[in-house]
Design an enzyme around this catalytic site. Structure first.
Site, short mmCIF file in Angstrom:
data_model
loop_
_atom_site.label_atom_id
_atom_site.label_comp_id
_atom_site.label_asym_id
_atom_site.label_seq_id
_atom_site.Cartn_x
_atom_site.Cartn_y
_atom_site.Cartn_z
CG ASP A 314 -31.60 51.13 37.43
OD1 ASP A 314 -30.58 51.12 38.11
OD2 ASP A 314 -32.73 51.44 37.87
CG ASP A 508 -37.42 53.17 37.14
OD1 ASP A 508 -36.22 53.09 37.48
OD2 ASP A 508 -38.37 52.90 37.90
CG ASP A 512 -31.87 54.88 36.01
OD1 ASP A 512 -30.79 54.60 36.56
OD2 ASP A 512 -32.94 54.30 36.28
#
Length: 621
Positions: A314, A508, A512
Site C-alpha cells: 500500500d 496498515d 487494507d
C-alpha cells in the site's frame, strides 16, 4: 535406575543379579515406561500406531523375554528394556526443556512489567497497583522508570528504550501525541501519559498471547510428518518381523539373537525426532521473531513465505510516512482553504487532517456545511449557503469545469509526487491544494533489499498515477497500479495470483484489511488499525519497512530449519535401521537394543539442538 546402569557391565559378578534386575526394571517399566505403553494401547484400540508403539513394543519384548529367559536358564536382557526407556526419557526431557526455554522467554517479559504506576487522582499523583489503573488515567513516568501501561504522551518529551518489544537497541524519541508501550523504559525525561490500554489489552500481553497461539499452531508441512509416521510405524514392525524370521529361519541364529536384532530395529526406528522436527523449530522461530519485533501468527505463514515471489505495498502510511502536509495552494489561499477545510472537517480521509491543519495555520474560519456526501474514489461534496461545494480529484469534476491553467499546474505538481485536490464552488473549480506525503526514511533501502533477494515489488494506491509513479521511482518499486478504489486492491491481488504470482501484501489501514486477507501472506504494520493487524498473518511492531525484510528472512529461516530437522530425523532412521537389522555385521557394525535406544535419543537431541540454533542466526537487512 542409576545403580542398575553402573552395575550392568559387572552383572555377572553380582549374586542374584537376575532377581535384582527384574525388580528394578519392573519399577522402571511400571513408572517411567507406563505412559508410552498407555499411548500405544490407546492407538491400538483405534486401529492405529504411533511413535510410542515402537517404544512400547521394543521394551515389552526385551522385558517379557527376559522374564521367560530368567526361569529357563537363558541370558536375560533386562538392561535393554531399562536403557531404551531411559534414553527415550532423555529425549523427552530435552524436548520439555526446549519448550520451557522457548515459551518462558516471552512470559518473563510479562513478569518484567512495573508493579505499580504513579496515577493522578484529584490534584495529586499517587502510586497504585497496576491492576487498579484504568483506561484514561493520567500517569507520570520519571527518568529510569518503566512505563507501566500502553499510553499516549500528553506532556513532556523523552527517549524510550523499546528494545524488549521491538529488538532495536537505540532509544526512540517520544513527544506529545506519540504512543508508548508498557514495560519499555523511560530513559531521560519526565512525561505525563494517558493510559490507552491496560491489563491483557496491552501490546506486550497481546504479543505473548499471539506467540503462544503460533507455537501451538499446525504448519502444513506437519501433515507430511503425520503421513510419514502413519506409514512408517507399521512398516517398521513388518521389517522387525522379517528381520527375526530371516535371522532365525534362514541364517540359523538362535531365537535370542534374532529377537535382539528385531528389537534393535524397532527401537532405532522410533520416529520421535520426526515428531519434534516441526514444533520445536516453530516454537524457537516464533519466539525469536517476537523479540525482534516480528509477530508470526501461525505455522502456515512460514510455509507460504517460502513460496513468495512478489511483495505488494500500500502507499499511504506504508511506503510513505502517513502524515501528509499541504505544500501548495493555487488560487485565493484563504477562500480555497476555508471551503476545503469546512467540507473536510466531516471527513476521515488522511488528507483531511493536512488541509485542516493548514487552514488553522492561516486562520481560516470554518463554515457549516449541509448535505455532506462522500463519493468513493473521487472526493466529497456538500452545500454552503445554498451553493454546491466539491473537494476531490479531477474525476469529481465534469469536463470544462477545471480551467486549463489549473490543469497545467496540477500536472506539474503531480510530477513532483504531490497529490492534487481540486476545490470547486457552484459548478466551477476555484483552485487546488497540493499535498505531499514523504516516503519513509527506510523505504528505499527496504525495497532494494527485497529486490536483491529476488522479489518483484508492486505498489497499489488510490492516488493519481503520476503521483504514485513518482514515489515508486524514488524508492525503486517495479510496478505501480494507481487510482484504485479500496475494494479494487483485493481484486488486483487476485489478478496477480491468477497470473501465477505468490504474493505478500504490506499495509496498515482499515481499507487494507480485505487485501491483507486476500494475499497469500498479509503483513500488517503495527502502527495500523486493529482491523488491519487482525487480518495480517505477520504483524510488524515497528512502523519500519525494513521490518518486512526482517519478517521474510525470519520466516524463511524458520521454515528451512524445519526442513533441516526433518532431514536429520529421517537420516537417522535411514542409516540406523539397516545397521540394527544386522546387514553390516560382517563389517563389525551392530546395534544392541540399548545402543539403538541411545542413538534414537540422540536423534531427538540433534533436532532440538538444531532448532535452538535459530537463536544464533543473524538477520541482515
Amino acid at each position: 535406575m542409576i545403580i542398575q546402569m553402573l552395575a550392568m557391565p559387572f552383572h555377572w559378578m553380582l549374586p542374584g543379579y537376575n532377581w535384582w534386575a527384574l525388580v528394578t526394571t519392573t519399577v522402571i517399566m511400571a513408572i517411567s515406561a507406563a505412559p508410552y505403553w498407555k499411548s500405544a494401547w490407546s492407538a491400538f484400540k483405534k486401529h492405529n500406531a504411533n511413535m510410542n508403539t515402537l517404544v512400547a513394543i521394543g521394551t515389552a519384548v526385551a522385558y517379557f523375554y527376559s522374564i521367560f529367559a530368567m526361569f529357563t536358564g537363558r541370558a536375560v536382557y533386562f538392561e535393554s528394556a531399562a536403557f531404551v526407556t531411559i534414553f527415550v526419557l532423555l529425549g523427552d526431557a530435552m524436548e520439555e526443556k526446549m519448550h520451557h526455554s522457548a515459551s518462558d522467554a516471552l512470559s518473563k517479559l510479562l513478569s518484567m512489567q512495573a508493579k505499580e504506576a504513579e496515577v493522578k487522582r484529584g490534584e495529586a499523583f499517587i502510586k497504585l497497583p497496576l491492576d487498579q489503573v484504568q483506561v484514561g488515567d493520567l500517569i507520570r513516568v520519571k527518568p529510569g522508570e518503566k512505563i507501566p501501561v500502553d499510553g499516549q504522551v500528553v506532556s513532556g518529551s523523552t527517549n524510550v528504550d523499546e528494545s524488549m518489544v521491538t529488538g532495536e537497541s537505540l532509544p526512540v524519541t517520544k513527544k506529545v501525541g506519540d504512543n508508548v508501550v508498557g514495560t519499555t523504559i523511560n530513559t531521560n525525561g519526565t512525561i505525563l501519559l494517558r493510559a490507552t490500554k491496560v491489563g491483557k489489552d496491552t501490546m506486550l500481553a497481546q504479543i505473548v498471547e499471539m506467540v503462544r497461539k503460533a507455537q501451538t499452531s499446525h504448519a502444513p508441512i506437519q501433515n507430511l510428518t503425520d503421513q510419514i509416521s502413519h506409514i512408517f510405524v507399521p512398516a517398521v514392525l513388518i521389517i522387525a518381523i522379517l528381520t527375526f524370521v530371516i535371522w532365525y529361519v534362514f541364517l540359523g541364529s538362535t531365537p535370542v539373537e534374532a529377537m535382539l536384532f528385531a528389537v534393535s530395529v524397532v527401537v532405532i526406528a522410533c520416529p520421535c525426532a520426526l515428531g519434534l522436527a516441526t514444533p520445536t523449530a516453530l516454537m524457537v522461530g516464533t519466539s525469536r521473531s517476537a523479540k525482534m519485533g516480528v509477530l508470526i501468527k501461525n505455522g502456515e505463514v512460514l510455509q507460504e513465505v517460502s513460496r513468495l515471489d512478489t511483495i505488494v505495498f500500500d502507499k499511504t502510511g506504508t511506503i510513505t510516512v502517513g502524515k501528509p502536509e499541504v505544500t501548495d495552494v493555487i488560487g485565493d489561499q484563504r477562500t480555497i482553504l476555508t471551503l476545503a477545510a469546512s467540507l473536510e472537517q466531516n471527513s476521515e480521509h488522511p488528507l483531511a487532517s493536512a488541509i485542516l491543519q493548514k487552514a488553522k495555520e492561516v486562520g481560516s474560519k470554518l463554515e457549516d456545511i449541509s448535505n455532506f456526501s462522500a463519493i468513493e474514489g473521487k472526493g466529497i461534496t456538500g452545500s454552503l449557503a445554498g451553493q454546491a461545494v466539491r473537494v476531490g480529484s479531477q474525476k469529481l469534476f465534469e469536463s470544462g469545469e477545471i480551467s486549463p491553467y489549473l490543469l497545467q499546474k496540477a500536472h506539474k505538481l503531480q510530477a513532483e509526487a504531490k497529490t492534487v485536490i481540486f476545490v470547486g464552488l457552484a459548478g466551477q473549480a476555484l483552485g487546488l491544494i497540493a499535498i505531499q506525503d514523504q516516503p519513509k526514511a527506510t523505504a528505499k533501502q527496504a525495497i532494494f533489499s527485497l529486490k536483491n533477494r529476488g522479489f518483484r515489488t508492486v505498489m497499489l494506491t488510490g492516488d493519481n498515477q503520476q503521483v504514485a509513479q513518482a514515489i515508486a521511482d524514488e524508492v525503486g518499486i517495479d510496478q505501480v497500479i494507481a487510482e484504485l478504489l479500496p475494494n479494487q486492491k483485493a481484486e488486483q491481488l487476485q489478478q496477480l495470483q491468477h497470473d501465477g504470482h505468490k504474493l505478500a501484501f504490506v499495509g496498515d489501514g482499515i481499507n487494507d484489511a480485505p487485501a491483507l486477507s486476500t494475499a497469500d501472506v498479509g503483513i500488517a504494520m503495527g502502527s495500523g488499525t486493529d482491523v488491519a493487524i487482525e487480518a495480517g498473518g505477520i504483524v510488524l511492531i515497528q512502523n519500519d519497512l525494513l521490518g518486512v525484510v526482517k519478517a521474510i528472512d525470519l520466516a524463511k529461516k524458520t521454515f528451512n530449519r524445519i526442513k533441516l530437522n526433518l532431514f536429520w530425523a529421517l537420516i537417522y532412521n535411514t542409516i540406523g535401521i539397516p545397521i540394527a537389522a544386522g546387514l553390516f555385521i560382517k563389517f563389525g557394525l551392530q546395534l544392541s537394543p540399548e545402543f539403538a535406544g541411545l542413538a534414537m535419543a540422540f536423534s531427538s537431541v540433534s533436532v532440538v539442538t538444531s532448532s535452538l540454533l535459530l537463536n544464533k542466526t543473524k538477520i541482515v537487512s
